[in-house]
Design a protein around this motif. Structure first.
Motif, PDB file in Angstrom:
ATOM      1  N   TYR A  57      -8.408  13.908 -70.822  1.00  0.00           N
ATOM      2  CA  TYR A  57      -8.961  14.961 -69.979  1.00  0.00           C
ATOM      3  C   TYR A  57      -9.573  16.094 -70.795  1.00  0.00           C
ATOM      4  CZ  TYR A  57      -5.275  12.400 -67.606  1.00  0.00           C
ATOM      5  OH  TYR A  57      -4.468  11.398 -67.151  1.00  0.00           O
TER       6      TYR A  57
ATOM      7  N   VAL B  72     -10.547  19.374 -54.885  1.00  0.00           N
ATOM      8  CA  VAL B  72      -9.624  18.476 -55.580  1.00  0.00           C
ATOM      9  C   VAL B  72      -8.164  18.778 -55.215  1.00  0.00           C
ATOM     10  CG1 VAL B  72     -11.218  18.068 -57.481  1.00  0.00           C
ATOM     11  CG2 VAL B  72      -9.533  19.925 -57.664  1.00  0.00           C
ATOM     12  N   GLU B  73      -7.981  19.627 -54.204  1.00  0.00           N
ATOM     13  CA  GLU B  73      -6.659  19.927 -53.639  1.00  0.00           C
ATOM     14  C   GLU B  73      -5.686  20.483 -54.680  1.00  0.00           C
ATOM     15  OE1 GLU B  73      -5.498  16.271 -51.744  1.00  0.00           O
ATOM     16  OE2 GLU B  73      -6.835  16.615 -50.030  1.00  0.00           O
TER      17      GLU B  73
ATOM     18  N   GLN C 293      -3.045  15.181 -61.660  1.00  0.00           N
ATOM     19  CA  GLN C 293      -3.565  16.521 -61.398  1.00  0.00           C
ATOM     20  C   GLN C 293      -4.492  16.963 -62.520  1.00  0.00           C
ATOM     21  OE1 GLN C 293       0.274  18.395 -60.992  1.00  0.00           O
ATOM     22  NE2 GLN C 293       0.173  18.417 -58.752  1.00  0.00           N
TER      23      GLN C 293
ATOM     24  N   GLN D 170      -6.318  15.004 -64.294  1.00  0.00           N
ATOM     25  CA  GLN D 170      -7.567  14.267 -64.134  1.00  0.00           C
ATOM     26  C   GLN D 170      -8.438  14.924 -63.071  1.00  0.00           C
ATOM     27  OE1 GLN D 170     -10.008  12.762 -65.391  1.00  0.00           O
ATOM     28  NE2 GLN D 170      -8.977  10.812 -65.821  1.00  0.00           N
ATOM     29  N   ARG D 171      -7.831  15.420 -62.002  1.00  0.00           N
ATOM     30  CA  ARG D 171      -8.603  16.097 -60.965  1.00  0.00           C
ATOM     31  C   ARG D 171      -9.217  17.395 -61.486  1.00  0.00           C
ATOM     32  NH1 ARG D 171      -4.871  16.535 -55.879  1.00  0.00           N
ATOM     33  NH2 ARG D 171      -3.193  15.691 -57.171  1.00  0.00           N
TER      34      ARG D 171
ATOM     35  N   VAL E  21     -12.288  16.393 -63.319  1.00  0.00           N
ATOM     36  CA  VAL E  21     -13.369  16.080 -62.378  1.00  0.00           C
ATOM     37  C   VAL E  21     -13.972  17.368 -61.815  1.00  0.00           C
ATOM     38  CG1 VAL E  21     -13.895  15.028 -60.146  1.00  0.00           C
ATOM     39  CG2 VAL E  21     -12.466  13.803 -61.787  1.00  0.00           C
ATOM     40  N   ALA E  22     -13.121  18.332 -61.445  1.00  0.00           N
ATOM     41  CA  ALA E  22     -13.618  19.600 -60.903  1.00  0.00           C
ATOM     42  C   ALA E  22     -14.468  20.333 -61.931  1.00  0.00           C
ATOM     43  CB  ALA E  22     -12.443  20.471 -60.465  1.00  0.00           C
TER      44      ALA E  22
ATOM     45  N   MET F  26      -4.955   7.950 -57.422  1.00  0.00           N
ATOM     46  CA  MET F  26      -6.179   8.586 -57.912  1.00  0.00           C
ATOM     47  C   MET F  26      -7.423   7.793 -57.538  1.00  0.00           C
ATOM     48  SD  MET F  26      -5.981  11.547 -59.136  1.00  0.00           S
ATOM     49  CE  MET F  26      -7.631  11.536 -59.844  1.00  0.00           C
TER      50      MET F  26
ATOM     51  N   GLU G  94      -8.235   9.178 -54.305  1.00  0.00           N
ATOM     52  CA  GLU G  94      -8.682  10.564 -54.443  1.00  0.00           C
ATOM     53  C   GLU G  94     -10.124  10.633 -54.940  1.00  0.00           C
ATOM     54  OE1 GLU G  94      -7.238  13.846 -53.991  1.00  0.00           O
ATOM     55  OE2 GLU G  94      -6.276  12.500 -52.569  1.00  0.00           O
ATOM     56  N   LEU G  95     -10.440   9.836 -55.961  1.00  0.00           N
ATOM     57  CA  LEU G  95     -11.807   9.856 -56.490  1.00  0.00           C
ATOM     58  C   LEU G  95     -12.815   9.404 -55.447  1.00  0.00           C
ATOM     59  CD1 LEU G  95     -11.470   8.575 -60.175  1.00  0.00           C
ATOM     60  CD2 LEU G  95     -12.153  10.847 -59.399  1.00  0.00           C
TER      61      LEU G  95
ATOM     62  N   ILE H  27     -13.314  12.276 -53.043  1.00  0.00           N
ATOM     63  CA  ILE H  27     -14.132  13.335 -53.635  1.00  0.00           C
ATOM     64  C   ILE H  27     -15.596  12.926 -53.664  1.00  0.00           C
ATOM     65  CG2 ILE H  27     -14.599  14.558 -55.797  1.00  0.00           C
ATOM     66  CD1 ILE H  27     -11.518  14.450 -56.287  1.00  0.00           C
TER      67      ILE H  27
END
Length: 400
Positions: free
Chosen positions: A114, A149-150, A166, A168-169, A172-173, A200, A203-204, A207
């Motif tokens: 990350y 991304v919550e 988290q 990883q999110r 992404v953000a 995930m 999740e991806l 998103i």
């Protein structure tokens, strides 16, 4: 690409992650598509990617799928500008970016590691790219991205206080806040455990659906690609073996490599002996089988008849079977209970071992190791491939 940071060292941000995407030229026909034309890469005498043509439609979730060394990451890095192609062009949103450095391309990249700044909280990690560009008022954009991304309630935590998913999110953000036309993901879930990786994946996909930009995702994980992607390009030895929607690739593999690599297939050597209406008539040893002509990819007389393990029904040898189904007899040599199903290995009368997956509902207690059984399936669930192809292609790392 795997980067690691230790202690409190600050990971150097890559241009593709932190710089402002360059304004794209006015899009030509095709809008924000990613178009690769004749793109190829060689290292001395070794070819990583043979020249290929590929179009990734704007707004799609696209996966490059293959085993190690197949050329998928090299292809992604050529889109990002992190590798110079030996041949061909990269066009994004109608703009030829082949000669542009990474920081001038309308893309951002998220890697398996990350590379978050350990001394900054989550809010400042996400805001980093905007602040680097001289933006002062970042509050609304950062809050919106953390909501996407919550992770809003965790904004003031440090990266080490978050789970891998988290973190990883956050990565992404941080990439999305620069509003790239394309987000490139290089094995982004590879460091996560199985349960978190599956969470995930969803999740991806959520998103990507919400932001509506193009995601190009590199992975070696077949389930991951099929869960998230609208379209998959299966790569092998620097070439695209087959391109299509996940269900189409799974149900209608064009090569033995795709049949074996994407899921699991039973491939039965057979010979075409004639035709009956819309079906081809085959023999495998002394057994007669059929396959719809439309599901045969070759005119050759020697074929591999394919059927997925879950398409086969396994019964005790004395069961009554409806007419018109393909059938083989054999002996159970192994069984594995895995919860949702039991996986059997059956040695058929042709001498070949076939895999069968049976859901654990009304299990026949007579079907145990050593039992004589009957395998049967709907011929429409079969497919036939040219036997000139290796029957075990795609089953080992060496095939990639």
């Amino acid at each position: 690409m795997t980067e690691q940071t230790t202690g409190t060292a600050i990971p150097a941000p890559t241009p593709a992650e932190t710089s402002a995407p360059a304004p794209a030229a006015t899009p030509a026909a095709g809008g924000g598509d990613v178009r690769l034309t004749g793109i190829g890469k060689t290292y001395g005498t070794a070819t990583a990617v043979h020249p290929l043509d590929l179009t990734v439609p704007q707004g799609s979730f696209f996966a490059l799928l293959g085993a190690s060394g197949c050329g998928k990451t090299t292809t992604l890095r050529m889109i990002a500008g992190l590798e110079d192609p030996t041949s061909g062009t990269v066009v994004i949103g109608g703009q030829d970016v082949t000669a542009l450095p990474p920081y001038k391309r309308p893309v951002n990249t998220v890697f398996q590691s990350y590379a978050l700044f350990p001394h900054l909280d989550i809010y400042e990690n996400v805001a980093f790219g905007l602040r680097r560009r001289g933006r002062k008022d970042v509050k609304k954009q950062v809050e919106d991205m953390l909501e996407l991304v919550e992770l809003g309630p965790l904004a003031r935590r440090k990266p080490h206080q978050l789970s891998g998913g988290q973190q990883q999110r956050v990565a992404v953000a941080r990439a999305l806040i620069n509003h790239p036309q394309v987000l490139l993901l290089d094995e982004p879930l590879g460091a996560l455990d199985l349960k978190l990786r599956r969470q995930m994946q969803l999740e991806l996909k959520r998103i990507q659906t919400e932001v509506g930009i193009t995601f190009v995702h590199v992975t070696h994980d077949q389930e991951e690609a099929m869960t998230m992607a609208d379209t998959i390009a299966v790569m092998n030895a620097g070439r695209i073996e087959q391109l299509g929607a996940p269900a189409d690739l799974y149900e209608n593999p064009a090569t033995t490599f795709v049949a074996n690599f994407l899921g699991q297939s039973n491939l039965i050597p057979a010979e075409v002996t004639g035709a009956s209406g819309d079906d081809l008539l085959l023999t495998a040893g002394s057994t007669r089988l059929t396959v719809p002509r439309a599901r045969c990819t070759t005119d050759a007389t020697r074929v591999h008849l394919g059927v997925r393990p879950e398409k086969i029904t396994l019964t005790h040898a004395d069961a009554d079977i409806a007419e018109g189904r393909n059938r083989l007899t054999g002996t159970v040599v192994d069984s594995s209970f895995i919860g949702v199903s039991t996986q059997y290995v059956v040695r058929t009368d042709t001498g070949q071992e076939l895999a069968v997956f049976e859901q654990n509902m009304d299990r026949d207690t007579r079907v145990t190791a050593g039992a004589t059984v009957l395998l049967h399936w709907n011929p429409a669930h079969s497919f036939a491939l040219d036997a000139a192809q290796a029957i075990d292609a795609g089953t080992t790392e060496g095939d990639a």
